[in-house]
Design a protein around this motif. Structure first.
Motif, PDB file in Angstrom:
ATOM      1  N   LEU A 194       4.011   0.538  -4.091  1.00  0.00           N
ATOM      2  CA  LEU A 194       2.924   1.503  -4.219  1.00  0.00           C
ATOM      3  C   LEU A 194       1.779   1.225  -3.260  1.00  0.00           C
ATOM      4  O   LEU A 194       0.916   2.088  -3.054  1.00  0.00           O
ATOM      5  N   ASP A 195       1.762   0.034  -2.639  1.00  0.00           N
ATOM      6  CA  ASP A 195       0.721  -0.298  -1.663  1.00  0.00           C
ATOM      7  C   ASP A 195       0.730   0.648  -0.472  1.00  0.00           C
ATOM      8  O   ASP A 195      -0.280   0.798   0.227  1.00  0.00           O
ATOM      9  N   PHE A 196       1.865   1.297  -0.214  1.00  0.00           N
ATOM     10  CA  PHE A 196       2.001   2.171   0.943  1.00  0.00           C
ATOM     11  C   PHE A 196       1.625   3.617   0.633  1.00  0.00           C
ATOM     12  O   PHE A 196       1.674   4.467   1.512  1.00  0.00           O
ATOM     13  N   PHE A 197       1.266   3.894  -0.613  1.00  0.00           N
ATOM     14  CA  PHE A 197       0.851   5.238  -0.988  1.00  0.00           C
ATOM     15  C   PHE A 197      -0.632   5.437  -0.648  1.00  0.00           C
ATOM     16  O   PHE A 197      -1.382   4.469  -0.515  1.00  0.00           O
ATOM     17  N   PRO A 198      -1.088   6.702  -0.526  1.00  0.00           N
ATOM     18  CA  PRO A 198      -2.511   6.971  -0.289  1.00  0.00           C
ATOM     19  C   PRO A 198      -3.365   6.346  -1.399  1.00  0.00           C
ATOM     20  O   PRO A 198      -2.927   6.230  -2.545  1.00  0.00           O
ATOM     21  N   HIS A 199      -4.598   5.983  -1.048  1.00  0.00           N
ATOM     22  CA  HIS A 199      -5.475   5.287  -1.996  1.00  0.00           C
ATOM     23  C   HIS A 199      -5.662   6.082  -3.284  1.00  0.00           C
ATOM     24  O   HIS A 199      -5.605   5.520  -4.388  1.00  0.00           O
ATOM     25  N   TRP A 200      -5.910   7.388  -3.164  1.00  0.00           N
ATOM     26  CA  TRP A 200      -6.162   8.196  -4.357  1.00  0.00           C
ATOM     27  C   TRP A 200      -4.951   8.228  -5.285  1.00  0.00           C
ATOM     28  O   TRP A 200      -5.083   8.258  -6.511  1.00  0.00           O
ATOM     29  N   LEU A 201      -3.742   8.190  -4.685  1.00  0.00           N
ATOM     30  CA  LEU A 201      -2.526   8.209  -5.487  1.00  0.00           C
ATOM     31  C   LEU A 201      -2.313   6.857  -6.171  1.00  0.00           C
ATOM     32  O   LEU A 201      -1.791   6.791  -7.287  1.00  0.00           O
TER      33      LEU A 201
ATOM     34  N   PHE B 164      -2.808   4.054 -12.319  1.00  0.00           N
ATOM     35  CA  PHE B 164      -3.305   3.284 -13.461  1.00  0.00           C
ATOM     36  C   PHE B 164      -3.228   4.095 -14.754  1.00  0.00           C
ATOM     37  O   PHE B 164      -3.196   3.524 -15.850  1.00  0.00           O
ATOM     38  N   PHE B 165      -3.211   5.432 -14.628  1.00  0.00           N
ATOM     39  CA  PHE B 165      -3.242   6.298 -15.802  1.00  0.00           C
ATOM     40  C   PHE B 165      -1.900   6.976 -16.061  1.00  0.00           C
ATOM     41  O   PHE B 165      -1.794   7.821 -16.950  1.00  0.00           O
ATOM     42  N   LEU B 166      -0.878   6.589 -15.287  1.00  0.00           N
ATOM     43  CA  LEU B 166       0.472   7.117 -15.462  1.00  0.00           C
ATOM     44  C   LEU B 166       1.410   5.967 -15.835  1.00  0.00           C
ATOM     45  O   LEU B 166       1.103   4.801 -15.557  1.00  0.00           O
ATOM     46  N   PRO B 167       2.548   6.271 -16.435  1.00  0.00           N
ATOM     47  CA  PRO B 167       3.435   5.190 -16.895  1.00  0.00           C
ATOM     48  C   PRO B 167       4.294   4.567 -15.801  1.00  0.00           C
ATOM     49  O   PRO B 167       4.882   3.516 -16.003  1.00  0.00           O
ATOM     50  N   PHE B 168       4.340   5.186 -14.626  1.00  0.00           N
ATOM     51  CA  PHE B 168       5.338   4.814 -13.638  1.00  0.00           C
ATOM     52  C   PHE B 168       5.220   3.377 -13.116  1.00  0.00           C
ATOM     53  O   PHE B 168       6.222   2.667 -13.015  1.00  0.00           O
TER      54      PHE B 168
ATOM     55  N   TYR C 180      -1.077  -9.240  -7.641  1.00  0.00           N
ATOM     56  CA  TYR C 180      -1.134  -7.831  -8.009  1.00  0.00           C
ATOM     57  C   TYR C 180      -2.378  -7.186  -7.416  1.00  0.00           C
ATOM     58  O   TYR C 180      -3.500  -7.677  -7.584  1.00  0.00           O
ATOM     59  N   SER C 181      -2.160  -6.085  -6.715  1.00  0.00           N
ATOM     60  CA  SER C 181      -3.267  -5.280  -6.201  1.00  0.00           C
ATOM     61  C   SER C 181      -2.800  -3.839  -6.117  1.00  0.00           C
ATOM     62  O   SER C 181      -1.646  -3.559  -5.768  1.00  0.00           O
ATOM     63  N   LEU C 182      -3.684  -2.923  -6.438  1.00  0.00           N
ATOM     64  CA  LEU C 182      -3.351  -1.501  -6.397  1.00  0.00           C
ATOM     65  C   LEU C 182      -4.647  -0.699  -6.354  1.00  0.00           C
ATOM     66  O   LEU C 182      -5.585  -0.992  -7.114  1.00  0.00           O
ATOM     67  N   GLY C 183      -4.712   0.269  -5.472  1.00  0.00           N
ATOM     68  CA  GLY C 183      -5.899   1.110  -5.373  1.00  0.00           C
ATOM     69  C   GLY C 183      -7.154   0.347  -5.019  1.00  0.00           C
ATOM     70  O   GLY C 183      -8.249   0.727  -5.448  1.00  0.00           O
ATOM     71  N   GLY C 184      -6.998  -0.731  -4.249  1.00  0.00           N
ATOM     72  CA  GLY C 184      -8.148  -1.531  -3.871  1.00  0.00           C
ATOM     73  C   GLY C 184      -8.615  -2.488  -4.948  1.00  0.00           C
ATOM     74  O   GLY C 184      -9.621  -3.181  -4.778  1.00  0.00           O
ATOM     75  N   VAL C 185      -7.892  -2.544  -6.056  1.00  0.00           N
ATOM     76  CA  VAL C 185      -8.241  -3.439  -7.165  1.00  0.00           C
ATOM     77  C   VAL C 185      -7.270  -4.609  -7.188  1.00  0.00           C
ATOM     78  O   VAL C 185      -6.052  -4.407  -7.246  1.00  0.00           O
ATOM     79  N   GLU C 186      -7.787  -5.809  -7.136  1.00  0.00           N
ATOM     80  CA  GLU C 186      -6.962  -7.005  -7.232  1.00  0.00           C
ATOM     81  C   GLU C 186      -7.170  -7.651  -8.600  1.00  0.00           C
ATOM     82  O   GLU C 186      -8.306  -7.867  -9.019  1.00  0.00           O
ATOM     83  N   LEU C 187      -6.070  -7.936  -9.276  1.00  0.00           N
ATOM     84  CA  LEU C 187      -6.142  -8.517 -10.611  1.00  0.00           C
ATOM     85  C   LEU C 187      -5.332  -9.801 -10.658  1.00  0.00           C
ATOM     86  O   LEU C 187      -4.339  -9.954  -9.921  1.00  0.00           O
ATOM     87  N   SER C 188      -5.732 -10.688 -11.532  1.00  0.00           N
ATOM     88  CA  SER C 188      -4.930 -11.878 -11.775  1.00  0.00           C
ATOM     89  C   SER C 188      -3.682 -11.448 -12.546  1.00  0.00           C
ATOM     90  O   SER C 188      -3.626 -10.344 -13.103  1.00  0.00           O
ATOM     91  N   ILE C 189      -2.702 -12.300 -12.590  1.00  0.00           N
ATOM     92  CA  ILE C 189      -1.478 -11.972 -13.309  1.00  0.00           C
ATOM     93  C   ILE C 189      -1.779 -11.730 -14.785  1.00  0.00           C
ATOM     94  O   ILE C 189      -1.226 -10.814 -15.405  1.00  0.00           O
ATOM     95  N   GLU C 190      -2.664 -12.536 -15.351  1.00  0.00           N
ATOM     96  CA  GLU C 190      -3.022 -12.368 -16.756  1.00  0.00           C
ATOM     97  C   GLU C 190      -3.658 -11.001 -17.003  1.00  0.00           C
ATOM     98  O   GLU C 190      -3.347 -10.319 -17.991  1.00  0.00           O
TER      99      GLU C 190
ATOM    100  N   ALA D 125       8.213  -0.639 -12.916  1.00  0.00           N
ATOM    101  CA  ALA D 125       8.839  -1.422 -11.845  1.00  0.00           C
ATOM    102  C   ALA D 125       7.824  -2.200 -11.018  1.00  0.00           C
ATOM    103  O   ALA D 125       7.955  -3.412 -10.833  1.00  0.00           O
ATOM    104  N   TYR D 126       6.806  -1.506 -10.521  1.00  0.00           N
ATOM    105  CA  TYR D 126       5.867  -2.140  -9.591  1.00  0.00           C
ATOM    106  C   TYR D 126       5.135  -3.319 -10.204  1.00  0.00           C
ATOM    107  O   TYR D 126       5.115  -4.429  -9.650  1.00  0.00           O
ATOM    108  N   LEU D 127       4.521  -3.086 -11.375  1.00  0.00           N
ATOM    109  CA  LEU D 127       3.711  -4.147 -11.975  1.00  0.00           C
ATOM    110  C   LEU D 127       4.534  -5.386 -12.326  1.00  0.00           C
ATOM    111  O   LEU D 127       4.134  -6.501 -11.967  1.00  0.00           O
ATOM    112  N   PRO D 128       5.672  -5.252 -13.027  1.00  0.00           N
ATOM    113  CA  PRO D 128       6.445  -6.473 -13.318  1.00  0.00           C
ATOM    114  C   PRO D 128       6.939  -7.175 -12.055  1.00  0.00           C
ATOM    115  O   PRO D 128       7.036  -8.404 -12.023  1.00  0.00           O
ATOM    116  N   ALA D 129       7.245  -6.399 -11.004  1.00  0.00           N
ATOM    117  CA  ALA D 129       7.680  -7.022  -9.745  1.00  0.00           C
ATOM    118  C   ALA D 129       6.539  -7.803  -9.110  1.00  0.00           C
ATOM    119  O   ALA D 129       6.751  -8.877  -8.539  1.00  0.00           O
TER     120      ALA D 129
END
Length: 272
Positions: free
Chosen positions: A198-205, A210-214, A229-239, A218-222
């Motif tokens: 999902l890192d290769f998708f547009p930022h808005w997408l 974060f609000f969809l189940p997709f 983990y980072s998505l939409g410019g947000v970096e989170l710890s694994i926890e 796959a992405y998050l557990p991988a």
């Protein structure tokens, strides 16, 4: 026997019966030993060509990308689900009536079935492909944190089940939910991160994810597997990532329960 012991006994019995039933068709599962590695090999050559002389793309190095697709392939074996198809078939044929009259509702029964089915998948799909990825492709398939990885896979297991079961519940209104199922599988294949991170998708997408189940399928557990983990410019710890996954699962379960109760009001035992 208390309620918890009774549920555990039912879960174990249904899972064991499902395991034995599908064991008769284990050659079907063993086909994945060929399909999985071939798919992985295709991804390997594609991304090797895409990277070329680049050290990284989208902040992801080639070795990380290879590990990512190895993780999505293996996790897919553990969480694969057919609850939507099975429920739709039961509603269409009227056989759901037999479950509706039982002391345990069908959703729990279907979940226990999945546990037995994926136990078989662990032996005949996950384990052989893990060995192939490690010893033939030479990929490091050690998760960054095994406990968090295990928890994330469990949450993914439940998330996919409850989402698919909701799709199956649409059969109480439509009788045949094959169209919705096919459309969802197409959209999920694209936006879950199974085909492309999902890192290769547009930022808005990425933000919308974060609000969809997709992404939780796959992405998050991988990404939990890789340890970053980072998505939409947000970096989170694994926890934190697993915490968001757990929150998403709770919301999904709530929606599932709401749709289930509405569906039961529509039940007419059509086809019985």
């Amino acid at each position: 026997m208390n309620s918890l012991q009774r549920k555990w006994l039912i879960c174990r019995t249904v899972a064991e019966v499902t395991y034995k039933e599908w064991s008769a068709y284990r050659t079907h599962s063993m086909v994945s030993i060929i399909v999985g590695p071939v798919y992985f090999m295709v991804q390997y050559f594609i991304w090797t060509a895409v990277y070329g002389d680049h050290a990284s793309l989208g902040g992801i190095s080639l070795p990380q990308m290879i590990r990512y697709f190895g993780a999505t392939a293996l996790i897919g074996y553990l969480v694969m689900d057919f609850a939507d198809w099975n429920l739709s078939m039961l509603v269409r044929t009227g056989k759901f009536l037999t479950f509706h009259l039982r002391p345990i509702h069908h959703r729990s029964f279907a979940l226990f079935q999945k546990i037995g089915h994926r136990s078989l998948g662990f032996l005949f799909e996950f384990s052989p492909c893990l060995l192939i990825f490690i010893f033939i492709f030479g990929v490091d398939m050690r998760p960054a944190s095994f406990p968090w990885m295990l928890l994330s896979v469990l949450l993914t297991f439940l998330m996919i089940f409850y989402v698919n079961y909701m799709i199956g519940l649409t059969s109480f209104w439509l009788v045949q939910s094959a169209g919705i199922r096919s459309a969802f599988m197409l959209v999920s294949g694209i936006f879950s991160g199974a085909l492309i991170p999902l890192d290769f998708f547009p930022h808005w997408l990425q933000v919308i994810q974060f609000f969809l189940p997709f992404q939780y399928m796959a992405y998050l557990p991988a990404m939990v597997f890789t340890g970053h983990y980072s998505l939409g410019g947000v970096e989170l710890s694994i926890e934190q990532a697993v915490g968001i996954q757990a929150a998403a699962l709770l919301v999904t379960f709530g929606l599932n329960e709401l749709v289930r109760r509405l569906a039961m009001k529509q039940f007419t035992a059509v086809g019985a």
